[in-house]
Design a protein around this motif. Sequence first.
Motif, mmCIF file in Angstrom:
data_model
loop_
_atom_site.group_PDB
_atom_site.id
_atom_site.type_symbol
_atom_site.label_atom_id
_atom_site.label_comp_id
_atom_site.label_asym_id
_atom_site.label_seq_id
_atom_site.Cartn_x
_atom_site.Cartn_y
_atom_site.Cartn_z
ATOM 1 N N LEU A 29 3.676 -1.827 -7.590
ATOM 2 C CA LEU A 29 3.137 -0.775 -6.732
ATOM 3 C C LEU A 29 3.343 -1.141 -5.259
ATOM 4 O O LEU A 29 3.859 -0.353 -4.465
ATOM 5 N N TYR A 30 2.952 -2.356 -4.900
ATOM 6 C CA TYR A 30 3.053 -2.759 -3.498
ATOM 7 C C TYR A 30 4.480 -3.082 -3.073
ATOM 8 O O TYR A 30 4.821 -2.979 -1.892
ATOM 9 N N GLN A 31 5.322 -3.449 -4.046
ATOM 10 C CA GLN A 31 6.730 -3.670 -3.698
ATOM 11 C C GLN A 31 7.419 -2.361 -3.327
ATOM 12 O O GLN A 31 8.466 -2.362 -2.700
ATOM 13 N N ALA A 32 6.824 -1.246 -3.709
ATOM 14 C CA ALA A 32 7.428 0.055 -3.375
ATOM 15 C C ALA A 32 7.117 0.467 -1.931
ATOM 16 O O ALA A 32 7.718 1.407 -1.412
ATOM 17 N N VAL A 33 6.182 -0.246 -1.270
ATOM 18 C CA VAL A 33 5.730 0.209 0.054
ATOM 19 C C VAL A 33 6.763 -0.046 1.153
ATOM 20 O O VAL A 33 7.093 0.871 1.924
ATOM 21 N N ALA A 34 7.309 -1.271 1.214
ATOM 22 C CA ALA A 34 8.243 -1.595 2.313
ATOM 23 C C ALA A 34 9.485 -0.691 2.285
ATOM 24 O O ALA A 34 9.853 -0.136 3.326
ATOM 25 N N PRO A 35 10.144 -0.509 1.116
ATOM 26 C CA PRO A 35 11.298 0.405 1.105
ATOM 27 C C PRO A 35 10.906 1.842 1.487
ATOM 28 O O PRO A 35 11.674 2.536 2.153
ATOM 29 N N ALA A 36 9.700 2.265 1.089
ATOM 30 C CA ALA A 36 9.241 3.612 1.444
ATOM 31 C C ALA A 36 9.117 3.737 2.961
ATOM 32 O O ALA A 36 9.508 4.744 3.556
ATOM 33 N N ALA A 37 8.599 2.664 3.596
ATOM 34 C CA ALA A 37 8.389 2.693 5.050
ATOM 35 C C ALA A 37 9.701 2.589 5.814
ATOM 36 O O ALA A 37 9.787 3.002 6.972
ATOM 37 N N ALA A 38 10.732 2.019 5.175
ATOM 38 C CA ALA A 38 12.004 1.779 5.878
ATOM 39 C C ALA A 38 12.912 3.007 5.928
ATOM 40 O O ALA A 38 13.951 2.983 6.576
ATOM 41 N N GLN A 39 12.541 4.090 5.264
ATOM 42 C CA GLN A 39 13.409 5.277 5.238
ATOM 43 C C GLN A 39 13.496 5.939 6.613
ATOM 44 O O GLN A 39 12.523 5.948 7.355
ATOM 45 N N PRO A 40 14.644 6.543 6.913
ATOM 46 C CA PRO A 40 14.737 7.292 8.175
ATOM 47 C C PRO A 40 13.719 8.436 8.170
ATOM 48 O O PRO A 40 13.491 9.054 7.128
ATOM 49 N N GLY A 41 13.102 8.632 9.310
ATOM 50 C CA GLY A 41 12.114 9.716 9.406
ATOM 51 C C GLY A 41 10.695 9.269 9.079
ATOM 52 O O GLY A 41 9.746 10.017 9.234
ATOM 53 N N ILE A 42 10.570 8.017 8.574
ATOM 54 C CA ILE A 42 9.243 7.476 8.251
ATOM 55 C C ILE A 42 8.932 6.357 9.246
ATOM 56 O O ILE A 42 9.798 5.540 9.549
ATOM 57 N N VAL A 43 7.706 6.345 9.757
ATOM 58 C CA VAL A 43 7.294 5.249 10.635
ATOM 59 C C VAL A 43 6.635 4.143 9.810
ATOM 60 O O VAL A 43 6.965 2.977 9.925
ATOM 61 N N ASP A 44 5.693 4.507 8.952
ATOM 62 C CA ASP A 44 5.027 3.497 8.120
ATOM 63 C C ASP A 44 4.447 4.145 6.874
ATOM 64 O O ASP A 44 4.246 5.362 6.834
ATOM 65 N N ALA A 45 4.222 3.292 5.873
ATOM 66 C CA ALA A 45 3.608 3.749 4.626
ATOM 67 C C ALA A 45 2.610 2.684 4.210
ATOM 68 O O ALA A 45 2.822 1.499 4.471
ATOM 69 N N ALA A 46 1.515 3.102 3.585
ATOM 70 C CA ALA A 46 0.500 2.118 3.207
ATOM 71 C C ALA A 46 -0.342 2.620 2.038
ATOM 72 O O ALA A 46 -0.542 3.824 1.871
ATOM 73 N N ILE A 47 -0.782 1.653 1.237
ATOM 74 C CA ILE A 47 -1.675 1.963 0.115
ATOM 75 C C ILE A 47 -2.939 1.120 0.266
ATOM 76 O O ILE A 47 -2.860 -0.100 0.403
ATOM 77 N N TRP A 48 -4.076 1.787 0.251
ATOM 78 C CA TRP A 48 -5.366 1.089 0.295
ATOM 79 C C TRP A 48 -5.984 1.096 -1.101
ATOM 80 O O TRP A 48 -6.126 2.176 -1.709
ATOM 81 N N ILE A 49 -6.386 -0.074 -1.568
ATOM 82 C CA ILE A 49 -7.144 -0.171 -2.819
ATOM 83 C C ILE A 49 -8.562 0.339 -2.569
ATOM 84 O O ILE A 49 -9.183 0.944 -3.438
ATOM 85 N N GLY A 50 -9.050 0.090 -1.341
ATOM 86 C CA GLY A 50 -10.428 0.463 -1.003
ATOM 87 C C GLY A 50 -11.391 -0.653 -1.378
ATOM 88 O O GLY A 50 -10.995 -1.682 -1.935
ATOM 89 N N TYR A 51 -12.640 -0.440 -1.052
ATOM 90 C CA TYR A 51 -13.670 -1.471 -1.232
ATOM 91 C C TYR A 51 -14.692 -1.005 -2.271
ATOM 92 O O TYR A 51 -15.286 0.066 -2.133
ATOM 93 N N ALA A 52 -14.870 -1.826 -3.309
ATOM 94 C CA ALA A 52 -15.647 -1.377 -4.463
ATOM 95 C C ALA A 52 -17.152 -1.616 -4.342
ATOM 96 O O ALA A 52 -17.924 -1.028 -5.107
ATOM 97 N N TRP A 53 -17.602 -2.474 -3.392
ATOM 98 C CA TRP A 53 -19.029 -2.814 -3.383
ATOM 99 C C TRP A 53 -19.818 -2.120 -2.286
ATOM 100 O O TRP A 53 -20.767 -2.658 -1.733
ATOM 101 N N ALA A 54 -19.397 -0.917 -1.959
ATOM 102 C CA ALA A 54 -20.196 -0.073 -1.076
ATOM 103 C C ALA A 54 -20.223 1.304 -1.710
ATOM 104 O O ALA A 54 -19.307 1.675 -2.440
#
Length: 516
Positions: free
Chosen positions: A229-254
Amino acid sequence: MRLKLLLIISFYFYLGQLLAKPKPRIAITGLSIESSTFSPARTDEAAFHAKYGTEIFSIYPFLSADSSLRQRAEWIPILIGNALPGGSVTPEAYESLVNKTLDALRKNMPYDGIFFDIHGAMSVAGLEDPEGDFIIRIRKLVGKKTIISTSMDLHGNVSWRLAENTDLITCYRMAPHEDAMETRKRAVENLVYRIESGKGKPAYKAWIPVPILLPGEKTSTRIEPGKSLYQAVAPAAAQPGIVDAAIWIGYAWADEPRNHAVVMVTGDDKEKVIQTSEKLARLFWESRFQFGFVAPTESFDECLDSALRSPKRPFFISDMGDNPTAGGAGDVTWTLKEILARPEFKNSGGPSLIYASIPGPGLVNKAVAAGKGVFVSGYVGAQVDSRYAPPLLITGYVKSIKFGDRDAETEVVVQVGSVFVIVTQKRKPYHREIDFTDLGLNPRKADIVIVKIGYLQPELYAMQAGWLMALTPGGVDQNLERLPYKKINRPMFPFDKNMADPDLSARLVPSSNLSR
Ligand SMILES: [Zn+2]
């Protein structure tokens, strides 16, 4: 003659200054903590170890005096606070730190950019979504033209209003967070580039809430499905027309509506931004059933039995429920009580076991007064979280004493039978080999090492021959289904079995130019 030459030189110097493009003015600020609303602990202002002004540069090697990034902008470091995970931040501490930030920002306006360096999982008693509140207050002060670049932990939460008020946003792509500094550097490089190039704010920001809430111990990027899943992030962000891409798991104890996974993609190509974010969100959703604990997980008794039986040395056990780096109080005595009750460790010839760690300021003071090699006795733990076991009486020899740790302040090792208990003035996570060797302990030579931790940090992971994770009780209980959630969105995986596939289409977030 000399005066004339001097005048000519000064004339060209000032002309040069006049013609040179002024460097962008960029402020640096932010607060980082992950705080559990299920822990009785509270976090005060001192816990943030706030840094002000130029001392902030020491946090970021990529902004060192001789770095190219440092030369490309006029930096205005404001306030950076970074606390160990813990319980909710008190409203007083939050207001004081936010107001100090706003006051310092006000003195140095205007800004072309702000590097907003946050964790994203701060809980403040009585206030939902503090990071959203914080960025709105910054935005109101600095205005809509300033480009804000937010850098986060992948265990942080991205509310709609945070997404709305930031312009660039990114988070770590590795857990454990070996890319923490690289992520911040990317946030800063993107910010400087967008200002220098005149491209400004990315035209599109896609935000997709993914109704999944999982603990970090199930989502390490060392193993599948987190790895792919996370290995897909850098290539996604490197595409022309994209500045950045990110995935948050989030925080489970709130327990807030913002606690869930999120995908965000920013860029100038509308179709690409939408497609990329939807692809990442789908990938996450489709892999949801494959997430499991990063190491075999058992009850504490079973873990200890397996460790004693195993020939693998050193054998590590994660004491997960009170992990201070996830937000546990760090002073639950339940596990240590269980260890000291076992007959195997009653005399010094038994299997050697290192226990890291338990706060016990009273016993630390006694040990310091007594000195090395002397017999001491005193209570430790359960000052903050006594829900599972009361303060524990420890009686043994002082093996070592160390002063001056940033978190623990003073650390002592007390030997009880064959158990080496690390007792601290204040709570501290033990993540590195030097944390042990500085105390005269050699974890590589120990039979068993038990750490209040979730997944093992890289140095410990590298030295373990065997490893089990124990489902011990505490403020960051890994069995999420035991937690009394009331405010998170439902349905949510894995709580609502057989839930229907959610709407994973991209929501385009309005530009911060339009923010309220
Ligand atoms: Zn994290």
